[in-house]
Design an enzyme around this catalytic site. Structure first.
Site, PDB file in Angstrom:
ATOM      1  N   CYS A  20     -34.805  20.289 -33.478  1.00  0.00           N
ATOM      2  CA  CYS A  20     -33.416  20.711 -33.523  1.00  0.00           C
ATOM      3  C   CYS A  20     -32.911  20.978 -32.100  1.00  0.00           C
ATOM      4  O   CYS A  20     -33.623  21.627 -31.327  1.00  0.00           O
ATOM      5  CB  CYS A  20     -33.322  21.976 -34.380  1.00  0.00           C
ATOM      6  SG  CYS A  20     -31.649  22.584 -34.585  1.00  0.00           S
ATOM      7  N   PRO A  21     -31.760  20.477 -31.728  1.00  0.00           N
ATOM      8  CA  PRO A  21     -30.745  19.796 -32.530  1.00  0.00           C
ATOM      9  C   PRO A  21     -30.795  18.266 -32.428  1.00  0.00           C
ATOM     10  O   PRO A  21     -29.899  17.592 -32.909  1.00  0.00           O
ATOM     11  CB  PRO A  21     -29.445  20.302 -31.913  1.00  0.00           C
ATOM     12  CG  PRO A  21     -29.764  20.373 -30.445  1.00  0.00           C
ATOM     13  CD  PRO A  21     -31.225  20.824 -30.396  1.00  0.00           C
TER      14      PRO A  21
END
Length: 83
Positions: A20-21
């Site tokens: 993430c992200p």
């Protein structure tokens, strides 16, 4: 004998190993280059993807068609929206 439907098969976008992200950012860029109604499998190993990908699809107007747990991660079948 079944007709081949190779041209109708969704592309597979390998996002494994990214955290993430990055899976969402890369999926966003890839989907932006696709035609509305096109399908793509997103393959991830990031545990947060089970939250992030559905939220991204909802926010961006894409349809999450299918989610599947696979060895070491998840697969998401996404249909590009009109947005």
């Amino acid at each position: 004998m079944h007709e081949k439907t190779e041209s109708r098969r969704p592309a597979v976008y390998d996002l494994k190993g990214l955290n993430c992200p990055l899976p969402v950012l890369k999926a966003k860029k890839r989907l932006a280059a696709m035609r509305p109604g096109s399908l793509i499998w997103l393959e991830t190993t990031d545990p947060l993807a089970v939250i992030d990908i559905p939220a991204f699809c909802s926010d961006a107007g894409h349809q999450l068609v299918e989610t599947a747990a696979v060895s070491g991660g998840h697969r998401f079948l996404v249909e590009r929206g009109d947005a």
